[in-house]
Write an enzyme that holds these catalytic residues in place. Structure first.
Site, PDB file in Angstrom:
ATOM      1  N   TYR A 158       0.832  -1.208   0.000  1.00 45.89           N
ATOM      2  CA  TYR A 158       0.000   0.000   0.000  1.00 45.89           C
ATOM      3  C   TYR A 158       0.865   1.256   0.000  1.00 45.89           C
ATOM      4  CZ  TYR A 158      -3.760   3.183   1.448  1.00 45.89           C
ATOM      5  OH  TYR A 158      -4.659   4.209   1.510  1.00 45.89           O
ATOM      6  N   LYS A 162       1.228   4.062  -3.046  1.00 49.58           N
ATOM      7  CA  LYS A 162       0.856   5.477  -2.895  1.00 49.58           C
ATOM      8  C   LYS A 162       2.049   6.391  -3.177  1.00 49.58           C
ATOM      9  CE  LYS A 162      -3.481   4.808  -1.899  1.00 49.58           C
ATOM     10  NZ  LYS A 162      -4.560   5.252  -2.795  1.00 49.58           N
TER      11      LYS A 162
HETATM   12  C1  BGC Z   1      -5.763   4.245   5.064  1.00 52.87           C
HETATM   13  C2  BGC Z   1      -6.583   4.305   6.329  1.00 52.87           C
HETATM   14  C3  BGC Z   1      -5.795   4.937   7.441  1.00 52.87           C
HETATM   15  C4  BGC Z   1      -5.164   6.248   7.012  1.00 52.87           C
HETATM   16  C5  BGC Z   1      -4.254   6.830   8.068  1.00 52.87           C
HETATM   17  C6  BGC Z   1      -5.249   5.629   4.764  1.00 52.87           C
HETATM   18  O1  BGC Z   1      -4.525   5.646   3.588  1.00 52.87           O
HETATM   19  O2  BGC Z   1      -6.547   3.742   4.002  1.00 52.87           O
HETATM   20  O3  BGC Z   1      -6.963   3.000   6.695  1.00 52.87           O
HETATM   21  O4  BGC Z   1      -6.646   5.175   8.541  1.00 52.87           O
HETATM   22  O5  BGC Z   1      -4.441   6.055   5.830  1.00 52.87           O
HETATM   23  O6  BGC Z   1      -3.322   5.895   8.556  1.00 52.87           O
END
Ligand code: BGC
Length: 260
Positions: A158, A162
């Site tokens: 993830y 990003k």
């Molecule tokens: C995530 C969330 C998380 C937030 C802060 C986001 O990108 O999808 O699950 O709460 O980041 O950590």
């Protein structure tokens, strides 16, 4: 100053729930014709479309697997047939994947996150840019995350996706600027949606989360949706090649409020 998007056509991916749905509704409320993309939640996407139409707006629901370029092409064809050439693309479809340390995560699970978040954003952006560059107008806004800069244990795919989206946006922005096309990212912090339900529905985890947010509350989907609408409108017309963090100060190193 007025935020109006009349006469514009916006495609929002991941619009069947959470942040994407709120963005699509906000764009429609400002006068844009909106294509609500969904992957599997047809019912929610169609309900949103009916609501927009009920308020006198123009909207359609379009299905696609954003990780499949042929499916993305079919979605663009259907959306442009219904609503005309694309003016605004919001890449919001995303998943955070299974939580596991990098040395334990299953390869297929890791790759799935990259496929949806990075390849999906690229496939949609490539098609939108082809049309926008030729027409010398348009804006692409990618929903990134505070995790484009904050490491997050258990979520290596993830965070990688990003960070990659952020730099991809900047590069596309540089390429497209001479054609009057803007590309930017918006990085939400902890916004209260289904994706982090396990955290906000558990008082202990919620308490810990709030220590990470200087403004002392989770974000609402409207905090993101309304800012997106401003940024893609003419009011945001001088913003490109950057990421705006909308995170209640999460990236402001709250642990440094004391000591050092
Ligand atoms: C995530 C969330 C998380 C937030 C802060 C986001 O990108 O999808 O699950 O709460 O980041 O950590």
């Amino acid at each position: 100053m007025q935020i109006r998007l009349d006469g514009k056509f916006a495609l929002v991916t991941g619009a069947s729930g959470g942040i994407g749905q709120a963005i699509a509704r906000s764009l429609a409320a400002s006068g844009a014709a909106v294509a609500f993309h969904y992957s599997s939640h047809a019912d929610t996407a169609h309900a949103s479309v009916a609501a927009v139409q009920g308020e006198g707006g123009r909207a359609v629901a379009v299905q696609a697997d954003v990780a499949d370029p042929a499916s993305v092409q079919a979605m663009f064809d259907a959306a442009e047939r219904a609503l005309g050439p694309i003016d605004i693309l919001i890449n919001c479809a995303g998943i955070d994947g299974k939580q596991a340390p990098s040395w334990e995560i299953d390869l297929a699970d890791w790759k799935k996150v990259i496929d949806v978040n990075l390849y999906g954003t690229f496939y949609c952006s490539q098609l939108a840019l082809k049309s926008m560059v030729a027409r010398k107008k348009g804006v692409i806004l990618n929903i990134s995350s505070v995790h484009e800069v904050i490491a997050w244990s258990g979520y290596s795919a993830y965070t990688a996706s990003k960070a990659a989206v952020s730099m991809m946006s900047k590069t596309m922005a540089q390429e497209a600027a001479p054609f009057g096309v803007r590309v930017l990212s918006l990085a939400p912090g902890a916004i209260q949606t289904d994706i982090n339900r396990a955290v906000w529905s558990d008082p202990e985890q919620m308490k810990d989360l709030l220590t990470k947010i200087p403004l002392g509350r989770m974000g609402k989907v409207e905090d993101i949706a309304d800012m997106v609408t401003v940024l893609v409108s003419d009011v945001g017309g001088y913003v490109t090649g950057t990421t705006l963090f909308v995170d209640g100060g999460m990236t402001d190193y709250p642990e440094f409020a004391h000591g050092g």
